[in-house]
Write an enzyme that holds these catalytic residues in place. Sequence first.
Site, PDB file in Angstrom:
ATOM      1  N   HIS A   1      17.398 -27.341   1.041  1.00  0.00           N
ATOM      2  CA  HIS A   1      16.645 -26.471   1.926  1.00  0.00           C
ATOM      3  C   HIS A   1      15.924 -25.820   1.864  1.00  0.00           C
ATOM      4  CE1 HIS A   1      17.610 -22.133   3.131  1.00  0.00           C
ATOM      5  NE2 HIS A   1      16.696 -21.545   1.418  1.00  0.00           N
TER       6      HIS A   1
ATOM      7  N   ASP B   1      20.626 -16.389  38.486  1.00  0.00           N
ATOM      8  CA  ASP B   1      20.409 -16.606  40.242  1.00  0.00           C
ATOM      9  C   ASP B   1      18.476 -16.714  39.621  1.00  0.00           C
ATOM     10  OD1 ASP B   1      20.737 -17.106  42.920  1.00  0.00           O
ATOM     11  OD2 ASP B   1      20.761 -15.438  43.781  1.00  0.00           O
TER      12      ASP B   1
ATOM     13  N   GLU C   1      14.816 -16.924  -8.917  1.00  0.00           N
ATOM     14  CA  GLU C   1      16.839 -16.437  -9.335  1.00  0.00           C
ATOM     15  C   GLU C   1      17.797 -17.170  -9.125  1.00  0.00           C
ATOM     16  OE1 GLU C   1      20.270 -14.494  -6.341  1.00  0.00           O
ATOM     17  OE2 GLU C   1      18.735 -15.443  -5.083  1.00  0.00           O
ATOM     18  N   ASP C   2      17.815 -18.545  -9.159  1.00  0.00           N
ATOM     19  CA  ASP C   2      18.670 -20.043  -9.282  1.00  0.00           C
ATOM     20  C   ASP C   2      18.671 -20.958 -10.010  1.00  0.00           C
ATOM     21  OD1 ASP C   2      19.246 -19.082  -6.728  1.00  0.00           O
ATOM     22  OD2 ASP C   2      18.913 -20.267  -5.732  1.00  0.00           O
TER      23      ASP C   2
END
Length: 710
Positions: free
Chosen positions: A48, A259, A76-77
């Site tokens: 990540h 279109d 944090e992790d």
Amino acid sequence: MFTIDDLADRLGGYLPQSEIQQVKRAFYYAEQAHDGQRRRSGEPYVTHPLAVANILANMHMDHQSLMAAMLHDVIEDTGVGKEALAEQFGKPVAELVDGVSKLTQIAFEDKAVAQAENFQKMVLAMSRDIRVIIVKLADRLHNMRTLGALRPEKKRRIARETLEIYARIASRLGINTIRVELEDLSFQALHPMRAERIKRAVSSARGNRRSAIRQIQNNLQKSLDDEGLSGTVVGRQKHLLSIYKKMRDQRKSFAEIMDVFGFRIICEDVDSCYRILGVVHNLYKPVPGRFKDYIAIPKANGYQSLHTSLFGANGMPIEVQIRTREMEAMANNGIAAHWLYKAGQTQHPIAEGSHARARSWIKGLLEMQRHAGDSLEFIEHVKNDLFPDDIYVFTPKGDIMELPQGATVIDFAYSVHTDIGNSTIACRIDRHLAPLSTRLESGQTLDIITAPGARPNLAWLNFVATAKARSAIRHALKHQQHTEAVQLGRRLLNKSLAEFETSLEELPDGPLATLLGELGLKNEDVLLESIGLGTRVAHVVARRLLDLHHGEVAPDGERPRAHGPIVISGAEGMVIKFARCCHPLPGDPVIGHLSVGKGIVVHRAECRNLGELKGDPDKLFALEWSDDIAEDFPVALRLEVQSRRGLVAELAGLVTDADANIERIGIEERDARLATVNLTLAVRNRVHLARIIKRLRNLSHVERITRLGN
């Protein structure tokens, strides 16, 4: 699988080897810190931060941002603290990581409060280093790309938050590539079936009209090549959420949306943009009212481009954007373009301007944060700032009009009809008279009061919010200036011809037609406008007309006898302006100075600013005030007074009793006893001013009065 070596190869294109090594060191540190951790998809967690760094590398972000991307989840992790990161990688990187990290969860009442508190803290981090938000956006983008492993309700919650906050921040900062992908990924998470159907329909429609797209693209490219203009024509694709919103909001079918053929032309410089616009309009007819010049007037996020809509072959609509390569980089990368150019050791004004605008916006966020009662109130303010809601107001007949937030009375008038906007003089909101600059609120009923001879005011441009009103006002002012410039030009030319005992009306058509041919002008009005705006000198034009008529004029050394001065009344409009340096009033001896592009600027005869011009008689005009003047004129006074309570009220009352208005008042304390009062009054003439000054002098505490003007 993408590796750190792949990233290092990509960084080699714009970063020195020493900085690449620091990025790699941050990766290995993160890899060790996240050892054993896996994402919901089962991949090692370090994939990540590596992917986030790769997104930033596409924007050529600096090495500290890339290091922060590698380390943004470490605090944090894992057990690693901010101080340890500062010791390893330096304080700037540690601060970035701290700002980007998912902040420590606090025991809030509910998740909404927690998210609001986290966003509030992130804004504070952004104010210290704006790179925080760019890294955060890249982090959110990769999270959105890998939503597949999450539960449906969590997917929807994250997608909604992304649409409400992060996609809008990306838009506000001009980072279009990230904004579009965030919006489409959020749309797919919120409405998977609708997104899939639109995606299939887009793919099918694109295949069916490939030959038509190629033909238009070839026609555009050939036109540029024939004119010798360097530009690349590319097809422009609509993204899923944009198609869905147009179908929903405009109640159009998919066929009607698709279109429209979209193209983008990328060229080298601003001059080429406008020349290419001319070529494109020559090839296909433009749709009236559908041209936008975001080069002259960039969007709030720094976006610049020319937008035009055209009628193609068989009436098929074509939308074309024209911009330079720098503007293209700015449109895609927004504020990140600041680092894109910095990496090449150049400071580009577009990127620098975007960076300054972003800082100004964040400063505004901090101010809102100070005034907000709590984090939830603050985030609601931010949402309103990022995408203001539309407002709905009523006409006297009960019809509903939709306007953007911040729209004023003038915006409403122009949304009803351009002619109504142009002739607006007053307005009633809910049956009460209100200023034209009043910002509207939903539910109000508006009654516009018009007058046949009314014209738009230049000051309206300071507060209108809609593009339609701004465009219509500018167009009307331009037409008004043209008309007034032609009238003034005729007066100036006739004054010069009167010195030779003739006038424009008395001259035959032949000399004028010959002169127009010599100057390459289309008609008489163009010549008179150029005289009125000061780009041509009336005396020179008069001499040339007489030269063509008689074959001779008065010798160069001799000036014909002068005729009477030009009479002014103050109601001439945009081509006669009154100098702010000396504030001339009816009754003052005045002189006119011919200013290029502005017309005649009226000064008091003793004004020092005329000193350098007195040697050029062709640019100065004798002026005389009309006997019939109904306008009020500003005049500046300085009063030296004794300080006392109620001073302002006393002065205001005296001026009002003298039938004058105070436009501006300011007080400067000189010491404990004396003060200086600067007054700007609106008066009718010099006699009116003298009467006011006499009343002011009768006040015992007024020691001295001076009329300002150099």
